[in-house]
Design a protein around this motif. Sequence first.
Motif, PDB file in Angstrom:
ATOM      1  N   PHE A   1       0.831  -1.206   0.000  1.00 40.23           N
ATOM      2  CA  PHE A   1       0.000   0.000   0.000  1.00 40.23           C
ATOM      3  C   PHE A   1       0.867   1.258   0.000  1.00 40.23           C
ATOM      4  O   PHE A   1       0.566   2.222  -0.700  1.00 40.23           O
ATOM      5  CB  PHE A   1      -0.953   0.011   1.202  1.00 40.23           C
TER       6      PHE A   1
ATOM      7  N   THR B   1       2.327   1.734  -3.484  1.00 41.27           N
ATOM      8  CA  THR B   1       1.305   2.255  -4.391  1.00 41.27           C
ATOM      9  C   THR B   1       1.129   3.747  -4.214  1.00 41.27           C
ATOM     10  O   THR B   1       1.107   4.504  -5.194  1.00 41.27           O
ATOM     11  CB  THR B   1      -0.042   1.541  -4.141  1.00 41.27           C
TER      12      THR B   1
ATOM     13  N   HIS C   1      -6.079   9.596  -3.307  1.00 36.74           N
ATOM     14  CA  HIS C   1      -5.301   8.363  -3.190  1.00 36.74           C
ATOM     15  C   HIS C   1      -5.001   8.045  -1.727  1.00 36.74           C
ATOM     16  O   HIS C   1      -5.033   6.890  -1.318  1.00 36.74           O
ATOM     17  CB  HIS C   1      -4.003   8.453  -3.991  1.00 36.74           C
TER      18      HIS C   1
ATOM     19  N   LEU D   1      -6.308   4.613   0.239  1.00 39.84           N
ATOM     20  CA  LEU D   1      -5.354   3.605   0.696  1.00 39.84           C
ATOM     21  C   LEU D   1      -5.145   3.584   2.213  1.00 39.84           C
ATOM     22  O   LEU D   1      -4.773   2.556   2.772  1.00 39.84           O
ATOM     23  CB  LEU D   1      -4.002   3.809   0.012  1.00 39.84           C
TER      24      LEU D   1
ATOM     25  N   LYS E   1      -7.003   0.810   4.514  1.00 46.61           N
ATOM     26  CA  LYS E   1      -6.437  -0.534   4.381  1.00 46.61           C
ATOM     27  C   LYS E   1      -5.058  -0.623   5.031  1.00 46.61           C
ATOM     28  O   LYS E   1      -4.709  -1.661   5.608  1.00 46.61           O
ATOM     29  CB  LYS E   1      -6.353  -0.937   2.915  1.00 46.61           C
ATOM     30  N   CYS E   2      -4.277   0.453   4.953  1.00 46.59           N
ATOM     31  CA  CYS E   2      -2.979   0.483   5.644  1.00 46.59           C
ATOM     32  C   CYS E   2      -3.167   0.365   7.144  1.00 46.59           C
ATOM     33  O   CYS E   2      -2.444  -0.378   7.813  1.00 46.59           O
ATOM     34  CB  CYS E   2      -2.235   1.776   5.330  1.00 46.59           C
TER      35      CYS E   2
ATOM     36  N   THR F   1     -12.595  -1.377   0.158  1.00 47.32           N
ATOM     37  CA  THR F   1     -12.441  -1.475  -1.292  1.00 47.32           C
ATOM     38  C   THR F   1     -13.593  -0.760  -1.992  1.00 47.32           C
ATOM     39  O   THR F   1     -13.377  -0.024  -2.963  1.00 47.32           O
ATOM     40  CB  THR F   1     -12.371  -2.949  -1.725  1.00 47.32           C
TER      41      THR F   1
ATOM     42  N   SER G   1     -13.078   2.965  -1.564  1.00 45.56           N
ATOM     43  CA  SER G   1     -12.052   3.523  -2.448  1.00 45.56           C
ATOM     44  C   SER G   1     -12.599   3.746  -3.850  1.00 45.56           C
ATOM     45  O   SER G   1     -12.245   4.731  -4.505  1.00 45.56           O
ATOM     46  CB  SER G   1     -10.817   2.629  -2.482  1.00 45.56           C
TER      47      SER G   1
ATOM     48  N   THR H   1       0.678   0.307 -10.745  1.00 43.94           N
ATOM     49  CA  THR H   1       0.544   0.537  -9.312  1.00 43.94           C
ATOM     50  C   THR H   1      -0.680  -0.159  -8.739  1.00 43.94           C
ATOM     51  O   THR H   1      -0.704  -0.501  -7.562  1.00 43.94           O
ATOM     52  CB  THR H   1       0.478   2.042  -8.995  1.00 43.94           C
TER      53      THR H   1
ATOM     54  N   SER I   1      -1.604  -2.565  -5.137  1.00 43.63           N
ATOM     55  CA  SER I   1      -2.777  -2.366  -4.292  1.00 43.63           C
ATOM     56  C   SER I   1      -3.680  -3.595  -4.297  1.00 43.63           C
ATOM     57  O   SER I   1      -4.185  -4.012  -3.256  1.00 43.63           O
ATOM     58  CB  SER I   1      -3.550  -1.140  -4.770  1.00 43.63           C
ATOM     59  N   SER I   2      -3.869  -4.186  -5.467  1.00 38.34           N
ATOM     60  CA  SER I   2      -4.703  -5.395  -5.557  1.00 38.34           C
ATOM     61  C   SER I   2      -4.065  -6.571  -4.820  1.00 38.34           C
ATOM     62  O   SER I   2      -4.761  -7.324  -4.143  1.00 38.34           O
ATOM     63  CB  SER I   2      -4.927  -5.778  -7.026  1.00 38.34           C
TER      64      SER I   2
ATOM     65  N   THR J   1      -4.599  -6.055  -1.157  1.00 40.16           N
ATOM     66  CA  THR J   1      -5.986  -6.334  -0.786  1.00 40.16           C
ATOM     67  C   THR J   1      -6.237  -7.834  -0.713  1.00 40.16           C
ATOM     68  O   THR J   1      -6.890  -8.323   0.220  1.00 40.16           O
ATOM     69  CB  THR J   1      -6.941  -5.669  -1.795  1.00 40.16           C
TER      70      THR J   1
END
Length: 179
Positions: free
Chosen positions: A18, A21, A64, A68, A71-72, A100, A103, A136, A140-141, A144
């Motif tokens: 993350f 990204t 952004h 992100l 999730k971080c 998700t 976002s 990028t 991220s994917s 996740t």
Amino acid sequence: MEKRSSINTAFRLAFIFFIITFLLDTLLFCCEPLQRPLRMMFNSDVLKDEKLSGITIIISVISHLITLLPKCILAFYNLSKKDMQKQRGLLTIILTAAFTLLSSVISVAANLIIGMTASQHEYYLLSTLSRSYVVTGLFSSAATIILYCCGAIEMYNGTEKNIYPPLNDTDNNSENTLS
């Protein structure tokens, strides 16, 4: 049950992905030499002298960050826990799905705001720069997916009984792990 080091390593890896990204996307928006190859690759002369305005860069970077950061925080929070709990694993899966979706909503809202504030050439440049999200977005994917998998492992293994045999068990019968 105590977490194994492999799950903590996976949470660290998600956290690092993350951060990578966010840093790559931010560098792409702010650094003119990184934008030049993308401009030349996709639009030879149309956007040669076009630059992103400060407000467009700020909106893009903040969107952004907002997409992100949850999730971080989730990865970092799970990294700090030393035990496995079924409820935490389920919560990790649910929050990862919710973040998700959040976002995606924030990205659409940011694109609408940028569309109203930016010029046509600036919006076209931003669209060209967003083609790098293919690279990028992989980070991220992957992060996740790691969060989903770690949440599932914690949910499955956070039950009352030990599902996995202990690390130093000499009688490893991997076929009978549910008894």
